[in-house]
Scaffold this active site. Structure first.
Site, PDB file in Angstrom:
ATOM      1  N   ASP A  38     -18.321  28.369  -8.638  1.00 45.59           N
ATOM      2  CA  ASP A  38     -17.683  28.063  -7.361  1.00 45.59           C
ATOM      3  C   ASP A  38     -18.495  26.923  -6.722  1.00 45.59           C
ATOM      4  O   ASP A  38     -19.651  26.700  -7.099  1.00 45.59           O
ATOM      5  CB  ASP A  38     -17.712  29.341  -6.506  1.00 45.59           C
ATOM      6  CG  ASP A  38     -17.351  29.086  -5.064  1.00 45.59           C
ATOM      7  OD1 ASP A  38     -16.225  28.634  -4.810  1.00 45.59           O
ATOM      8  OD2 ASP A  38     -18.201  29.322  -4.173  1.00 45.59           O
ATOM      9  N   ASP A  40     -18.495  25.699  -2.821  1.00 46.30           N
ATOM     10  CA  ASP A  40     -19.056  25.889  -1.475  1.00 46.30           C
ATOM     11  C   ASP A  40     -19.919  27.142  -1.389  1.00 46.30           C
ATOM     12  O   ASP A  40     -19.476  28.241  -1.730  1.00 46.30           O
ATOM     13  CB  ASP A  40     -17.926  26.000  -0.438  1.00 46.30           C
ATOM     14  CG  ASP A  40     -17.190  24.676  -0.255  1.00 46.30           C
ATOM     15  OD1 ASP A  40     -17.873  23.662  -0.058  1.00 46.30           O
ATOM     16  OD2 ASP A  40     -15.957  24.669  -0.329  1.00 46.30           O
ATOM     17  N   GLU A  82      -7.111  34.007   7.093  1.00 47.14           N
ATOM     18  CA  GLU A  82      -7.740  33.962   5.764  1.00 47.14           C
ATOM     19  C   GLU A  82      -8.719  35.128   5.602  1.00 47.14           C
ATOM     20  O   GLU A  82      -8.778  35.753   4.539  1.00 47.14           O
ATOM     21  CB  GLU A  82      -8.494  32.623   5.587  1.00 47.14           C
ATOM     22  CG  GLU A  82      -9.193  32.505   4.249  1.00 47.14           C
ATOM     23  CD  GLU A  82     -10.180  31.333   4.161  1.00 47.14           C
ATOM     24  OE1 GLU A  82     -10.333  30.570   5.141  1.00 47.14           O
ATOM     25  OE2 GLU A  82     -10.814  31.191   3.104  1.00 47.14           O
ATOM     26  N   SER A 150     -12.693  25.061  -7.095  1.00 47.41           N
ATOM     27  CA  SER A 150     -12.699  25.098  -5.632  1.00 47.41           C
ATOM     28  C   SER A 150     -11.297  24.939  -5.069  1.00 47.41           C
ATOM     29  O   SER A 150     -10.482  24.190  -5.614  1.00 47.41           O
ATOM     30  CB  SER A 150     -13.582  23.969  -5.094  1.00 47.41           C
ATOM     31  OG  SER A 150     -13.467  23.896  -3.696  1.00 47.41           O
ATOM     32  N   ALA A 151     -11.032  25.637  -3.975  1.00 47.92           N
ATOM     33  CA  ALA A 151      -9.771  25.454  -3.257  1.00 47.92           C
ATOM     34  C   ALA A 151      -9.895  24.298  -2.262  1.00 47.92           C
ATOM     35  O   ALA A 151      -9.012  24.076  -1.447  1.00 47.92           O
ATOM     36  CB  ALA A 151      -9.396  26.747  -2.531  1.00 47.92           C
ATOM     37  N   LYS A 200      -6.657  30.349  -6.426  1.00 42.91           N
ATOM     38  CA  LYS A 200      -7.712  29.595  -7.115  1.00 42.91           C
ATOM     39  C   LYS A 200      -8.080  30.227  -8.459  1.00 42.91           C
ATOM     40  O   LYS A 200      -8.270  29.540  -9.449  1.00 42.91           O
ATOM     41  CB  LYS A 200      -8.919  29.553  -6.178  1.00 42.91           C
ATOM     42  CG  LYS A 200     -10.210  29.157  -6.770  1.00 42.91           C
ATOM     43  CD  LYS A 200     -11.257  29.036  -5.680  1.00 42.91           C
ATOM     44  CE  LYS A 200     -12.615  29.444  -6.190  1.00 42.91           C
ATOM     45  NZ  LYS A 200     -13.661  29.357  -5.200  1.00 42.91           N
ATOM     46  N   ASP A 240     -20.167  33.121  -4.823  1.00 40.35           N
ATOM     47  CA  ASP A 240     -20.754  33.731  -3.623  1.00 40.35           C
ATOM     48  C   ASP A 240     -19.846  34.807  -3.012  1.00 40.35           C
ATOM     49  O   ASP A 240     -20.215  35.415  -2.017  1.00 40.35           O
ATOM     50  CB  ASP A 240     -21.107  32.663  -2.570  1.00 40.35           C
ATOM     51  CG  ASP A 240     -19.897  32.081  -1.879  1.00 40.35           C
ATOM     52  OD1 ASP A 240     -18.948  31.670  -2.588  1.00 40.35           O
ATOM     53  OD2 ASP A 240     -19.871  32.053  -0.640  1.00 40.35           O
TER      54      ASP A 240
HETATM   55  P1  TMP Z   1     -13.420  27.489  -1.583  1.00 46.87           P
HETATM   56  O1  TMP Z   1     -14.320  26.320  -1.315  1.00 46.87           O
HETATM   57  O2  TMP Z   1     -14.158  28.818  -1.565  1.00 46.87           O
HETATM   58  O3  TMP Z   1     -12.637  27.347  -2.831  1.00 46.87           O
HETATM   59  O4  TMP Z   1     -12.370  27.572  -0.347  1.00 46.87           O
HETATM   60  C1  TMP Z   1     -11.986  26.508   0.432  1.00 46.87           C
HETATM   61  C2  TMP Z   1     -12.222  26.763   1.888  1.00 46.87           C
HETATM   62  O5  TMP Z   1     -11.693  25.655   2.637  1.00 46.87           O
HETATM   63  C3  TMP Z   1     -11.520  27.992   2.468  1.00 46.87           C
HETATM   64  O6  TMP Z   1     -12.474  28.969   2.848  1.00 46.87           O
HETATM   65  C4  TMP Z   1     -10.811  27.500   3.721  1.00 46.87           C
HETATM   66  C5  TMP Z   1     -11.330  26.107   3.924  1.00 46.87           C
HETATM   67  N1  TMP Z   1     -10.365  25.166   4.519  1.00 46.87           N
HETATM   68  C6  TMP Z   1     -10.774  24.382   5.588  1.00 46.87           C
HETATM   69  O7  TMP Z   1     -11.908  24.496   6.055  1.00 46.87           O
HETATM   70  N2  TMP Z   1      -9.889  23.480   6.124  1.00 46.87           N
HETATM   71  C7  TMP Z   1      -8.618  23.328   5.630  1.00 46.87           C
HETATM   72  O8  TMP Z   1      -7.851  22.488   6.138  1.00 46.87           O
HETATM   73  C8  TMP Z   1      -8.211  24.144   4.530  1.00 46.87           C
HETATM   74  C9  TMP Z   1      -6.828  24.012   3.969  1.00 46.87           C
HETATM   75  C10 TMP Z   1      -9.130  25.040   3.995  1.00 46.87           C
END
Ligand code: TMP
Length: 302
Positions: A38, A40, A82, A150-151, A200, A240
């Protein structure tokens, strides 16, 4: 003194089981091994200068204050959903698709440029855990792929890697939302299927397949396409969140070692993390433990 720090920050529920997995993975060799991570708060630190570090979405400044404010308003609206434990999963999935689509549309409408990404990353508060460069470098020497799931935003993550690690790694590939820019460097669309927090993991390895084609071409002609993923049935997974354990779904792995970085709510979550992850690192620990682990796995081949 680094070693005592590392030990104090490490929780291993079943050292015997971990040793058995290490032996199995070592015996199978590096050609059977891949790393899935992952991004972040796993590769990056949870706290930077005492404050929560930024994410790939969080750091982005479009150079257009109205659009930055609109994306922040979406964050304020959707982020509580979320993390809400009461919204049923189907409903939450729809909401997350809605959020990601709206954010992507705003990035396009607001005229995001590649230049703005570079500037945003330069001004961001994001930092890799110590040892990430060494970990990637060690794995690169052994031609072991690292897939970062990552999303967030692939192009931003790539720029973070470029600016913070000061070099590229041919074994590291990012599976995330990828942008398409026009000749003037202006964002025009996103490639492929939208990747949000709740899908994801679902299709992670399907989405990674084309990247493995690329890696196959880089790394060795005999390893191509899906076969490349399937051949590497031993996995080191870095995450994480408990949900990150699903990043290896889609791969019928033989042996998997999971490392969990427990960043927050340590007292409440340690019990579940220690049951699910083979190793848990607390207190925003460095990546050196993972580096030591892979060095232990393949020390003679390095
Ligand atoms: P990840 O990094 O764990 O894959 O998840 C992406 C994170 O991005 C998720 O916790 C929500 C965040 N996010 C924002 O901060 N701003 C945004 O505009 C979007 C769509 C997601």
């Amino acid at each position: 003194m680094e070693q005592p720090d590392l030990v104090a920050n490490t929780v291993i529920d079943n050292p015997r089981a971990l040793t058995d997995k290490i032996n199995l993975i070592r015996d199978a060799g590096p050609s059977k091994f891949q790393v899935i991570a992952d991004f972040d708060a796993t590769l990056t630190k949870y706290r930077v200068n005492g404050l929560r570090g930024q994410t790939s979405h969080g750091l982005l400044q479009q150079g257009n204050a109205d659009y930055d404010a609109k994306r922040q308003a979406l964050y304020d609206h959707y982020h509580p959903m979320e993390i809400s434990p009461v919204i049923p999963i189907e409903e939450k999935t729809k909401l997350m698709e809605e959020w990601w689509s709206k954010t992507h549309d705003l990035l396009i409408e607001g005229g995001l440029t590649y230049d703005a990404i570079k500037k945003s990353v330069a001004n961001s508060s994001i930092a890799f855990r110590e040892g990430v460069t060494e970990l990637f470098g060690f794995l690169e020497k052994l031609e072991i792929p690292v897939l970062i799931f990552s999303a967030g935003l692939a192009d931003v993550i790539e720029e973070v890697l470029r600016q913070n690690l000061h070099r590229t790694f041919k074994n590291v590939k990012i599976v995330s939302n990828r942008m398409v820019f026009d000749d003037d460097g202006r964002l025009v669309s996103f490639k492929g299927k939208l990747i949000h927090v709740l899908n994801k993991n679902e299709h992670a390895l399907d989405m990674a397949a084309p990247l493995h084609d690329q890696l196959g071409a880089d790394i060795g002609e005999e390893e191509e396409g899906n076969a490349y993923v399937k051949q590497r049935t031993n996995v080191l997974l870095l995450g994480d969140h408990l949900g990150d354990l699903r990043m290896s779904d889609g791969l019928s792995y033989e042996t998997r070692i999971c490392i969990g970085f427990l960043n927050d709510n340590i007292e409440k979550s340690l019990e579940s993390y220690r049951k699910e992850f083979d190793l848990v690192y607390i207190n925003d620990a460095p990546m050196r433990g993972a580096l030591e682990l892979v060095s232990q796995l393949f020390s003679t081949e390095a």
